[in-house]
Design a protein around this motif. Sequence first.
Motif, mmCIF file in Angstrom:
data_model
loop_
_atom_site.group_PDB
_atom_site.id
_atom_site.type_symbol
_atom_site.label_atom_id
_atom_site.label_comp_id
_atom_site.label_asym_id
_atom_site.label_seq_id
_atom_site.Cartn_x
_atom_site.Cartn_y
_atom_site.Cartn_z
ATOM 1 N N LEU A 139 1.084 -1.282 0.339
ATOM 2 C CA LEU A 139 0.255 0.030 -0.003
ATOM 3 C C LEU A 139 0.834 1.204 -0.016
ATOM 4 O O LEU A 139 1.516 1.125 0.864
ATOM 5 C CB LEU A 139 -1.277 -0.066 1.206
ATOM 6 N N GLU A 152 1.357 10.810 8.893
ATOM 7 C CA GLU A 152 0.660 10.266 9.004
ATOM 8 C C GLU A 152 0.073 9.155 9.151
ATOM 9 O O GLU A 152 0.237 7.883 10.119
ATOM 10 C CB GLU A 152 -0.847 11.706 9.445
ATOM 11 N N ALA A 153 0.360 8.744 7.584
ATOM 12 C CA ALA A 153 -0.621 6.807 7.205
ATOM 13 C C ALA A 153 0.619 6.267 7.351
ATOM 14 O O ALA A 153 -0.319 4.972 7.975
ATOM 15 C CB ALA A 153 -0.972 7.466 6.055
ATOM 16 N N ALA A 175 0.680 5.650 10.900
ATOM 17 C CA ALA A 175 -0.358 4.355 11.585
ATOM 18 C C ALA A 175 -0.300 3.275 11.189
ATOM 19 O O ALA A 175 -1.067 2.587 11.578
ATOM 20 C CB ALA A 175 -1.320 5.525 11.007
ATOM 21 N N GLY A 176 0.123 2.851 9.798
ATOM 22 C CA GLY A 176 0.389 1.301 9.107
ATOM 23 C C GLY A 176 -0.779 1.068 8.170
ATOM 24 O O GLY A 176 -1.288 0.374 7.532
ATOM 25 N N LEU A 177 -1.865 2.695 8.092
ATOM 26 C CA LEU A 177 -2.249 2.804 6.752
ATOM 27 C C LEU A 177 -2.201 2.949 5.618
ATOM 28 O O LEU A 177 -2.215 1.730 4.496
ATOM 29 C CB LEU A 177 -2.999 4.437 7.201
ATOM 30 N N ALA A 178 -0.870 2.687 5.096
ATOM 31 C CA ALA A 178 0.023 2.530 3.964
ATOM 32 C C ALA A 178 1.236 2.136 4.248
ATOM 33 O O ALA A 178 1.588 2.594 5.683
ATOM 34 C CB ALA A 178 0.069 4.267 3.173
ATOM 35 N N ASP A 179 1.971 1.843 3.456
ATOM 36 C CA ASP A 179 3.358 0.861 3.934
ATOM 37 C C ASP A 179 4.456 2.118 3.426
ATOM 38 O O ASP A 179 5.483 2.231 4.409
ATOM 39 C CB ASP A 179 3.479 -0.077 2.975
#
Lengths: 298, 479
Positions: free
Chosen positions: A146, A190-191, A194-198
């Motif tokens: 991601l 931030e993404a 937070a782990g939202l994106a790799d």
Amino acid sequence: MIQARRDVLLALGLFCASRAIWCDNAQADAPGDRDTASKTALRFGLTPVILDDRIAFLRLWANWLEQQLNRPVVFVQRSRYREIMDLLLRDRLDLAWICGYPYVQHQQALSLIAVPKFQGQPLYQSYIIVATESPFESLSDLQGRLFAWSDPDSNSGYLYPRFALMAQGHDPDHFFRRTFFTWGHRHCIEAVAAGLADGAAVDSYVWETLALRNPELTQGTRIILRSPLFGFPPLVGAPGLADTDLQTIRRVLLAQEANQTGNRLLGELSLDGFVAAQPSLFREIARMAETVRPGSAP
Amino acid sequence: MTLKLSSYRHRLPLSLSVAAIATAILMALSLGLQTLDNLREDQGHNALRLGHAMSEVLVQALRHDDVWLAYSLLRGPEENVADATWLLVDETERIFASNRPARYRLDQPLKEAIVWLPTSVPWHETAALGRVHPIATQPDGTRRVLRLQLASDGTPVGELVGLLSDAPFLGRFREILLGGILVTGGVLLVLLPIGWLWGRRMASPLTQLASCMALVGKEDPRRLRYLVPDSDSEIGQLGRQFAAMLSALAEKEALERQMVQAERLAAVGRVAAGVAHEVNNPLGGMLMAIDTYRQAHEIDARTSRLLDLMDRALQQIRGSVSALLVEARGDTRTLTAQDLEDVRTLIQPKLACSSVILTWRNGFAAPTNLPAAPVRQLLLNLLLNAVQAARDGGQVQVELSAEEKRLLMRVDNSGLTLPPEQLAHLFEPYPEARPKAQGLGLWICYQIVSQLGGTIRVMSEVGLTRFQVALPLRVGGAE
């Protein structure tokens, strides 16, 4: 939270300081000051190339500019580069702080006013970042992962990573499993944290500034790739901006670092000052834009 | 000190304390559970309200494929203290966004991400209202699941799933519980000693009564009466009943003692009278024989001396016997106030030689139908006895009065206190306790009083010994 409060306090301090100077000037130059309000406001567009969420600071800067230019200054903010570009190209803004990528795309219509100096020179980089704990070491490790882009009109957050992938022989549209836009470099950081994106591509200026101001945020990320140096996002004039105005604005901006209050405001932006620059500063960005053109739309 | 649980003294305060503690615990428990229930319900309501509030923007994010918009909305302002885990699922049941992005990844099928989640309900108009289902507690602490169908223009575009656990408010609940326990503990701290004291106070009359009852038969009932608790409660009533019983018991004992004494004295009187009669008859004969012999014969000097000796001895026997045989009814002259004043005159010489001070109060004036001689003897005997008992320098007080058809005589002296055992045998002839006295004075008094149908009582305390006589005055002079 504490940081924010400190910012507000600092901003208030600066505000008071600037008011004091403003008052001095007002006494010295009362007639000129009186018609500040009556003159048409200078419309100044801002994009997320800087940390544009610091309203108190922006108000102080507007005050300082008003006082220097002897006319009202209005900051216009939009979440996406493209909206600012639209406004700028249609002369709904007088000037804007935009990214080098849209500048090179509309270089003919826009006039270069000044380029900020970051770490001593008008240059910055793109950082490819991943989460601190992640196993990724290079851009190619992120294949099938991601990925967060900052903005489709961003050099550091979109153009450069696509160019880099293409240079490595990858198809940037299919290299990652899924990508999305966060509409801001800070959001990208931030993404990833937070782990939202790799992974994500961000502006080095924003990352470094956040590393100073919000280290807890950048500590969650790790830089795996630094791009070559590119021209820093410039301040450009609209097609219809009068040359006298352009000269005045440029003069004020170039002199800002010499002014005590102006210098303190620059410090708030983590910038050293503004310099005049030639369009050739953005040659490298223009070359990349040319390379990726066929697949530039996501 | 060991606690004897069979005693009300411990049982009462103990049961009060146990009741107070049990009430406190039950109250804290029920309030705590109620609070927990309320907190859970509130959490469900709030989550549902939040879900509804977010739904419009989430639908927009799904339709525009704007992951960041959905994430930033679900994340909320403070990502670390979020009340619930939120999952936005697209129409293919894959995760689109979550406020725990590291755990629930983009495009992950929902069934894989949460294996225990029940399959989604088929699309229905009511499903758009959303519901919070309680489920079995999962390892991650999830206890309730919120499911809210997201629709655009009546067509489902995805679903919002909220995983709710107790963790967000458990800290607060613990605080409430701790506060409740502290307050309850504080109240108990005040209540328990009060309850303990109250219990002891309630039980103390019972124990007092019990210890009092244990002494019945061992102690003088009149003394026990002062140990009986007194209050308005049932225990107080019991105590009063018990005291009444004790006084009845004491009265009965006293009566029995009097009866025994009276019977004994009566028996002694009968024996004395019988012996006197038996002796008097032959005695009279013998005296008459001596007299007859003297008149009928010439008597030489030696015989005459012998007869005189016999005569005197027999006369002595008659005197002694007559002293035993009290005849109160013999005199026909009735008593007047002057008779009593005569007694005062008669005692004067005795007073003079013993320097005893006499106080004399005679409130009796009217003539009576009582025989004069026995009453005079009675008063004289009592007076002589008192003067003797008062010893030198002592005081004697006499009070005479008529009251309710009775003649009352009271003779006090300031002599030594008489011990109870001496009092019990005071009226007997030749009492053992007073071997030196002649011994018949009080015996005669008793005989006179009983023959006249009256009573005589004696009491003795420090510095005062009192004889009290009551003689009935017969009305109309029947005899």
